[in-house]
Each structure stands twice: as C-alpha cells, then as structure tokens.
Motif scaffolding. Sequence first.
Motif, PDB file in Angstrom:
ATOM      1  N   THR A  62     -29.247  13.168 -10.627  1.00  0.00           N
ATOM      2  CA  THR A  62     -28.208  13.292 -11.639  1.00  0.00           C
ATOM      3  C   THR A  62     -28.438  12.306 -12.786  1.00  0.00           C
ATOM      4  O   THR A  62     -29.060  11.258 -12.613  1.00  0.00           O
ATOM      5  CB  THR A  62     -26.825  13.027 -11.040  1.00  0.00           C
ATOM      6  OG1 THR A  62     -26.775  11.673 -10.568  1.00  0.00           O
ATOM      7  CG2 THR A  62     -26.536  13.975  -9.899  1.00  0.00           C
ATOM      8  N   GLY A  63     -27.914  12.651 -13.942  1.00  0.00           N
ATOM      9  CA  GLY A  63     -28.059  11.794 -15.104  1.00  0.00           C
ATOM     10  C   GLY A  63     -27.471  10.413 -14.903  1.00  0.00           C
ATOM     11  O   GLY A  63     -27.965   9.437 -15.448  1.00  0.00           O
ATOM     12  N   GLY A  64     -26.403  10.313 -14.078  1.00  0.00           N
ATOM     13  CA  GLY A  64     -25.799   9.007 -13.836  1.00  0.00           C
ATOM     14  C   GLY A  64     -26.749   8.054 -13.147  1.00  0.00           C
ATOM     15  O   GLY A  64     -26.835   6.874 -13.512  1.00  0.00           O
ATOM     16  N   SER A  99     -29.566   6.960 -15.509  1.00  0.00           N
ATOM     17  CA  SER A  99     -29.141   6.050 -16.571  1.00  0.00           C
ATOM     18  C   SER A  99     -28.840   4.642 -16.069  1.00  0.00           C
ATOM     19  O   SER A  99     -28.570   3.745 -16.872  1.00  0.00           O
ATOM     20  CB  SER A  99     -27.878   6.613 -17.261  1.00  0.00           C
ATOM     21  OG  SER A  99     -28.146   7.864 -17.857  1.00  0.00           O
ATOM     22  N   GLU A 121     -37.313   7.391 -12.933  1.00  0.00           N
ATOM     23  CA  GLU A 121     -37.877   8.245 -13.978  1.00  0.00           C
ATOM     24  C   GLU A 121     -39.398   8.123 -14.015  1.00  0.00           C
ATOM     25  O   GLU A 121     -40.120   9.129 -14.042  1.00  0.00           O
ATOM     26  CB  GLU A 121     -37.290   7.870 -15.331  1.00  0.00           C
ATOM     27  CG  GLU A 121     -37.841   8.696 -16.494  1.00  0.00           C
ATOM     28  CD  GLU A 121     -37.363   8.186 -17.841  1.00  0.00           C
ATOM     29  OE1 GLU A 121     -36.419   8.781 -18.391  1.00  0.00           O
ATOM     30  OE2 GLU A 121     -37.935   7.192 -18.346  1.00  0.00           O
ATOM     31  N   ARG A 136     -34.300  14.238 -14.558  1.00  0.00           N
ATOM     32  CA  ARG A 136     -32.869  14.093 -14.866  1.00  0.00           C
ATOM     33  C   ARG A 136     -32.203  15.468 -14.934  1.00  0.00           C
ATOM     34  O   ARG A 136     -32.685  16.380 -15.601  1.00  0.00           O
ATOM     35  CB  ARG A 136     -32.710  13.378 -16.201  1.00  0.00           C
ATOM     36  CG  ARG A 136     -31.274  13.179 -16.649  1.00  0.00           C
ATOM     37  CD  ARG A 136     -31.246  12.644 -18.071  1.00  0.00           C
ATOM     38  NE  ARG A 136     -31.960  11.394 -18.187  1.00  0.00           N
ATOM     39  CZ  ARG A 136     -31.391  10.200 -18.366  1.00  0.00           C
ATOM     40  NH1 ARG A 136     -30.074  10.119 -18.451  1.00  0.00           N
ATOM     41  NH2 ARG A 136     -32.116   9.116 -18.469  1.00  0.00           N
ATOM     42  N   ASP A 163     -28.535  16.897 -15.954  1.00  0.00           N
ATOM     43  CA  ASP A 163     -27.181  16.698 -16.481  1.00  0.00           C
ATOM     44  C   ASP A 163     -26.408  17.998 -16.294  1.00  0.00           C
ATOM     45  O   ASP A 163     -26.306  18.821 -17.207  1.00  0.00           O
ATOM     46  CB  ASP A 163     -27.230  16.299 -17.956  1.00  0.00           C
ATOM     47  CG  ASP A 163     -27.805  14.907 -18.152  1.00  0.00           C
ATOM     48  OD1 ASP A 163     -27.142  13.943 -17.743  1.00  0.00           O
ATOM     49  OD2 ASP A 163     -28.917  14.785 -18.695  1.00  0.00           O
ATOM     50  N   ARG A 164     -25.890  18.191 -15.095  1.00  0.00           N
ATOM     51  CA  ARG A 164     -25.248  19.458 -14.759  1.00  0.00           C
ATOM     52  C   ARG A 164     -24.004  19.689 -15.591  1.00  0.00           C
ATOM     53  O   ARG A 164     -23.245  18.774 -15.889  1.00  0.00           O
ATOM     54  CB  ARG A 164     -24.891  19.479 -13.268  1.00  0.00           C
ATOM     55  CG  ARG A 164     -26.104  19.401 -12.365  1.00  0.00           C
ATOM     56  CD  ARG A 164     -25.712  19.512 -10.905  1.00  0.00           C
ATOM     57  NE  ARG A 164     -26.888  19.430 -10.039  1.00  0.00           N
ATOM     58  CZ  ARG A 164     -27.366  18.306  -9.528  1.00  0.00           C
ATOM     59  NH1 ARG A 164     -26.745  17.167  -9.779  1.00  0.00           N
ATOM     60  NH2 ARG A 164     -28.438  18.306  -8.763  1.00  0.00           N
ATOM     61  N   THR A 217     -23.778  20.515 -18.690  1.00  0.00           N
ATOM     62  CA  THR A 217     -23.874  20.140 -20.091  1.00  0.00           C
ATOM     63  C   THR A 217     -24.984  20.940 -20.758  1.00  0.00           C
ATOM     64  O   THR A 217     -25.786  21.617 -20.102  1.00  0.00           O
ATOM     65  CB  THR A 217     -24.190  18.636 -20.263  1.00  0.00           C
ATOM     66  OG1 THR A 217     -25.566  18.398 -19.919  1.00  0.00           O
ATOM     67  CG2 THR A 217     -23.300  17.797 -19.359  1.00  0.00           C
ATOM     68  N   LEU A 276     -27.529  19.751 -21.933  1.00  0.00           N
ATOM     69  CA  LEU A 276     -28.808  19.101 -21.644  1.00  0.00           C
ATOM     70  C   LEU A 276     -29.430  19.605 -20.337  1.00  0.00           C
ATOM     71  O   LEU A 276     -30.572  19.246 -20.026  1.00  0.00           O
ATOM     72  CB  LEU A 276     -28.618  17.577 -21.553  1.00  0.00           C
ATOM     73  CG  LEU A 276     -28.125  16.874 -22.819  1.00  0.00           C
ATOM     74  CD1 LEU A 276     -27.952  15.386 -22.553  1.00  0.00           C
ATOM     75  CD2 LEU A 276     -29.092  17.095 -23.980  1.00  0.00           C
ATOM     76  N   ALA A 277     -28.699  20.420 -19.576  1.00  0.00           N
ATOM     77  CA  ALA A 277     -29.216  20.884 -18.285  1.00  0.00           C
ATOM     78  C   ALA A 277     -30.511  21.662 -18.447  1.00  0.00           C
ATOM     79  O   ALA A 277     -31.382  21.629 -17.568  1.00  0.00           O
ATOM     80  CB  ALA A 277     -28.160  21.732 -17.583  1.00  0.00           C
ATOM     81  N   ARG A 328     -25.175  19.250  -5.554  1.00  0.00           N
ATOM     82  CA  ARG A 328     -24.335  18.074  -5.301  1.00  0.00           C
ATOM     83  C   ARG A 328     -24.433  17.773  -3.807  1.00  0.00           C
ATOM     84  O   ARG A 328     -25.040  18.533  -3.041  1.00  0.00           O
ATOM     85  CB  ARG A 328     -22.875  18.359  -5.660  1.00  0.00           C
ATOM     86  CG  ARG A 328     -22.267  19.457  -4.778  1.00  0.00           C
ATOM     87  CD  ARG A 328     -20.830  19.778  -5.128  1.00  0.00           C
ATOM     88  NE  ARG A 328     -20.254  20.748  -4.198  1.00  0.00           N
ATOM     89  CZ  ARG A 328     -19.063  21.307  -4.349  1.00  0.00           C
ATOM     90  NH1 ARG A 328     -18.328  20.989  -5.403  1.00  0.00           N
ATOM     91  NH2 ARG A 328     -18.604  22.170  -3.466  1.00  0.00           N
TER      92      ARG A 328
END
Length: 299
Positions: free
Chosen positions: A116-118, A121, A130, A136, A138-139, A141, A143-144, A168
Amino acid sequence: MGAAVSRWAHRLRTWRPPAPPLPDHLEPVLRRDDPEWFARELAIAAAPPWPVWLFLLRRCSWLVELFGRVEVTGAVPEELRRGPLLLAANHVGDFDPFVIAVALHRLGVVPRIMATGGIMSAPVAGPLLERAGGIRVDRGTSLARHAVRVTEVALVHGGHVVAYPEGRVGLAPDGWPERGRTGMARLALGVRVPVLPVSQWGAQEVLAYANDVTKLRTLGRSLRRRPVLRVHVGPPVFLEDLEVGRVGDAHRARMRIAAAITRGLVPLRAAGRPLLPDPTRPTTGVAAFPGGIVPDDVP
C-alpha cells in the motif's frame, strides 16, 4: 542542538537509496502529471534484483524466525523461476509479507511485493522496500493505474511479483480468503504469465490487525511462543481457456485464483491452531469459499 536534531530528522525522513537509471525505452511512458516516485519504480522494475535485497534474503531471514518457525511446502519449478511470475497470496496480517519473502526465497524466488502507498511512504522502511522492488498500490485513487504499469514492466523483465488478490488484509469472520478484486486477474490474462497460489497461515498471530498497543503485545507474545508460520506454494492456476476482455472471464479467473489459494490453505489450517480472536480486526468481509469448501466444478 534543536536545529541539528531537526536537520537529522529531516534527512532521515527524506533518505532513500539511489535508484538505477531509467532505461531509454521507458522514457515515453512518463507524463508530466505522474507522481515523482513513478519513474523510480519503473527503473527498479526493469533492473535486476538489488544486491542489498538479495543479501537480506540470504542472511537476515533469522530475524523473521525470531517471531515464529517458518515452514514451507510446495515448490516452484526451475523453468518457472527463470521467467516472470505472478504469486497470488492470501493476506492474513501485517507480518505476512516478511514471512512470504523468506518462504519464497527458500524456493528460489526473488519477490517483488506489492504494498500500500502508506507503507511505501513511511520513512526508511518505505524507500528500502521500494528499492527492493516493492510496487506501490494506491487503491481507490487515480494513481492505482501506475501500479499496473510498474507490474507489467517488472513481469516483462522477468520479475517475480507477489500480489494480494483480496486487496487488503482478509476480513472474513472465519479467516478464509475473500474473492478479492479482478485487477490481478485482468493483469494475469493480459500479460499471460503463470499465476502461482501462495497459501499461508500463522502470521496473523505475530501482529494484531490494528491498535499499536495490541500489536506490541502480540509481537512480544510471538517472541516467547514462536508460532509456526506455514506457507504453501501450489501449481499454476489454470487460466489458459480465459481471455482478457471477454465478458465474465476476469471474474472466472479471480474465483479460480481464490479457489487455488483456499485449497492450499486447508491443510495448513488443519495442521495449525484455529483462528485466534482479534478484537481489533473487523469481520465485515465475505469468504470466497466459506469453511474452505471449494466446489469440484471450480478448476
């Protein structure tokens, strides 16, 4: 002193290992409105595995085994290890990516894990993940779509990508895998790479679902009890009769993937402890195959 500490904290938050250069053939993929990390992840996806990541997999797996005994069954044939792979895993808790990484490396796989993006980050841990090939996601959004592109690049370059079809940590009350979303199924049908089911059980005991105090408590308990962390890798999921874009085939593919993971999970749960109650984990999900019972007509 305060200014020095502030500068040190800023450097720690912004530190990241240098990424490999972006290959020329990927330059046209970039757009002006892409996030700053997208070019880095493309370059990493196209590059060979990071030597530091290989070192950690070889020499530091004992850190994971401080919290439990990792037992691995199944196999990844050598001919599949030489090419691209999608590894579809059930998601039982926050500790299971570490368990999966150790287990797959024992079977000759160098995993690139979707996260996940969290997590990506987070200071230090995010940049390290990374650079190790983490992708990454970002579900929910705009950006997915970038995750799909990075995954495609990783697979084209022979990468072994670990994805969680559920999207998830599973929230089914009985702990069996949910059917998940069709994103991974569409990707598998589009790129036409083998999909191996990865079933796991036990890692949910190491870290509770939520609540930092409870996580620390279960982490400490795992140091004492060292639960068995079981991982099984099954044969490739049969998808050859399905086509990307054909109505209903993405749904059929995701149900076959969920069925393969569930079948592999049945003996792991029979050999391990039952699902321990976790008051911090919601039970709002629905298992694809409640009770672990997969109909015979599902390939």
